[in-house]
Design a protein around this motif. Structure first.
Motif, PDB file in Angstrom:
ATOM      1  N   PRO A  25       0.815  -1.220   0.000  1.00 41.45           N
ATOM      2  CA  PRO A  25       0.000   0.000   0.000  1.00 41.45           C
ATOM      3  C   PRO A  25       0.848   1.268   0.000  1.00 41.45           C
ATOM      4  CG  PRO A  25       0.102  -0.905   2.206  1.00 41.45           C
ATOM      5  CD  PRO A  25       0.814  -1.891   1.312  1.00 41.45           C
ATOM      6  N   GLN A  28       0.017   6.777   4.319  1.00 42.54           N
ATOM      7  CA  GLN A  28      -0.968   7.844   4.468  1.00 42.54           C
ATOM      8  C   GLN A  28      -0.362   9.180   4.039  1.00 42.54           C
ATOM      9  OE1 GLN A  28      -2.858   8.002   8.282  1.00 42.54           O
ATOM     10  NE2 GLN A  28      -4.136   9.763   7.767  1.00 42.54           N
ATOM     11  N   ILE A  31      -0.563   9.487   0.252  1.00 38.80           N
ATOM     12  CA  ILE A  31      -1.918   9.797  -0.214  1.00 38.80           C
ATOM     13  C   ILE A  31      -2.283  11.237   0.116  1.00 38.80           C
ATOM     14  CG2 ILE A  31      -4.357   9.184  -0.026  1.00 38.80           C
ATOM     15  CD1 ILE A  31      -3.467   6.315   0.595  1.00 38.80           C
ATOM     16  N   ILE A  54     -11.769   7.854   0.747  1.00 36.89           N
ATOM     17  CA  ILE A  54     -10.664   6.953   0.447  1.00 36.89           C
ATOM     18  C   ILE A  54     -10.828   5.681   1.266  1.00 36.89           C
ATOM     19  CG2 ILE A  54      -8.165   6.659   0.379  1.00 36.89           C
ATOM     20  CD1 ILE A  54      -8.978   8.984  -1.309  1.00 36.89           C
ATOM     21  N   SER A  56      -9.280   1.727   2.148  1.00 36.87           N
ATOM     22  CA  SER A  56      -8.109   0.850   2.095  1.00 36.87           C
ATOM     23  C   SER A  56      -8.334  -0.331   3.022  1.00 36.87           C
ATOM     24  CB  SER A  56      -6.844   1.603   2.539  1.00 36.87           C
ATOM     25  OG  SER A  56      -6.675   2.811   1.839  1.00 36.87           O
ATOM     26  N   LEU A  60     -11.880  -1.671   2.424  1.00 39.80           N
ATOM     27  CA  LEU A  60     -11.961  -1.879   0.980  1.00 39.80           C
ATOM     28  C   LEU A  60     -12.351  -3.320   0.672  1.00 39.80           C
ATOM     29  CD1 LEU A  60     -11.505  -0.423  -1.727  1.00 39.80           C
ATOM     30  CD2 LEU A  60      -9.168  -1.323  -1.718  1.00 39.80           C
ATOM     31  N   PRO A 130      -4.670  -1.568  -3.642  1.00 40.96           N
ATOM     32  CA  PRO A 130      -4.799  -1.479  -2.189  1.00 40.96           C
ATOM     33  C   PRO A 130      -5.654  -0.313  -1.721  1.00 40.96           C
ATOM     34  CG  PRO A 130      -2.668  -0.636  -2.843  1.00 40.96           C
ATOM     35  CD  PRO A 130      -3.325  -1.144  -4.096  1.00 40.96           C
ATOM     36  N   HIS A 131      -6.005   0.596  -2.656  1.00 37.93           N
ATOM     37  CA  HIS A 131      -6.778   1.778  -2.278  1.00 37.93           C
ATOM     38  C   HIS A 131      -7.802   2.104  -3.363  1.00 37.93           C
ATOM     39  CE1 HIS A 131      -3.441   2.491   0.536  1.00 37.93           C
ATOM     40  NE2 HIS A 131      -2.630   2.383  -0.506  1.00 37.93           N
ATOM     41  N   ALA A 133     -10.583   5.545  -4.311  1.00 33.55           N
ATOM     42  CA  ALA A 133     -11.159   6.846  -3.983  1.00 33.55           C
ATOM     43  C   ALA A 133     -12.529   6.947  -4.645  1.00 33.55           C
ATOM     44  CB  ALA A 133     -10.252   7.972  -4.461  1.00 33.55           C
ATOM     45  N   SER A 168      -3.260   4.565 -11.353  1.00 37.53           N
ATOM     46  CA  SER A 168      -4.685   4.581 -11.036  1.00 37.53           C
ATOM     47  C   SER A 168      -5.500   4.158 -12.249  1.00 37.53           C
ATOM     48  CB  SER A 168      -5.117   5.987 -10.600  1.00 37.53           C
ATOM     49  OG  SER A 168      -4.959   6.910 -11.673  1.00 37.53           O
ATOM     50  N   SER A 198      -9.494   3.356  -8.531  1.00 35.73           N
ATOM     51  CA  SER A 198      -8.590   2.455  -7.816  1.00 35.73           C
ATOM     52  C   SER A 198      -7.159   2.934  -8.025  1.00 35.73           C
ATOM     53  CB  SER A 198      -8.741   1.024  -8.326  1.00 35.73           C
ATOM     54  OG  SER A 198     -10.029   0.521  -8.046  1.00 35.73           O
ATOM     55  N   GLY A 200      -2.726   2.731  -6.567  1.00 41.59           N
ATOM     56  CA  GLY A 200      -1.661   2.091  -5.806  1.00 41.59           C
ATOM     57  C   GLY A 200      -0.372   2.088  -6.608  1.00 41.59           C
TER      58      GLY A 200
END
Length: 226
Positions: A25, A28, A31, A54, A56, A60, A130-131, A133, A168, A198, A200
């Protein structure tokens, strides 16, 4: 040590949709730095008509389970109409070319209905990112200008990721199940879900990330007035 930030032209020219990610990931701090840049996006009268969520980790994963279930049951209920059958000839030709390139990259044949379904389902699995938005906008009039503002925010967000070596993919399909996402995040019905992204670290070894979708020549999309 701060990562090297790409210059703007390189960032714009190399941004692409990433569909396979590494499991590691982003921090923080990473991001937040991306958001610091993205939230400088312009908006009419500086209204900033958006709300970004957001997700994660475990959150997620739980959301993915719910979205996969809704996808398999065919219970899409987007806040905004999106019907590819309404595309004109020129836009449909570009759309079909895009699909063709994607299916070929993922070794899915035209006749493979199961493979196509599985490929589509990867959207609600966030392509292993892994993330993710989620970009919401308030209900204001016919929504056109708010949507313009949010669209600029989404683009700046993706460029800020690319500039830092991250990746992304914007996904309309994630916005097809807004009630699930709103319930998961405790978002008011006054906010409509426009799109999900998405993101990462790109898997640079994946052939799926070698896809470079072409752009129409300027002669097709730009009109000069001297």
């Amino acid at each position: 040590m701060n990562p090297q930030i790409l210059d703007f032209s390189t960032t714009a020219q190399t941004r692409q949709s990433i569909r396979q990610f590494l499991l590691e990931p982003l921090s923080q701090a990473d991001i937040q730095a991306v958001l610091d840049d993205a939230l400088r996006s312009p908006s009419a009268v500086n209204a900033q008509p958006w709300q970004v969520h957001i997700a994660s980790g475990e959150t997620l994963a739980k959301l993915s389970e719910k979205l996969v279930n809704e996808f398999r049951l065919g219970r899409a209920n987007p806040d905004f109409e999106y019907n590819q059958a309404n595309f004109g000839d020129v836009y449909e030709a570009r759309m079909r070319d895009s699909y063709k390139r994607l299916y070929e990259a993922f070794n899915v044949s035209r006749a493979d209905k199961v493979g196509r379904q599985n490929f589509a389902e990867e959207n609600v699995r966030f392509y292993g990112a892994p993330h993710a938005a989620f970009f919401f906008m308030p209900k204001i009039g016919d929504n056109v200008y708010s949507a313009m503002d949010v669209g600029m925010l989404v683009q700046t967000f993706m460029l800020a990721l690319t500039a830092r070596g991250f990746g992304s993919v914007p996904q309309l399909l994630l916005a097809f199940y807004p009630d699930v996402v709103r319930e998961m995040f405790g978002v008011s019905d006054d906010y409509q879900l426009m799109v999900g992204v998405s993101f990462g670290r790109p898997d640079t070894q994946s052939p799926a990330n070698d896809i470079r979708q072409p752009r129409a020549p300027q002669s097709e999309t730009v009109v000069w007035h001297w």
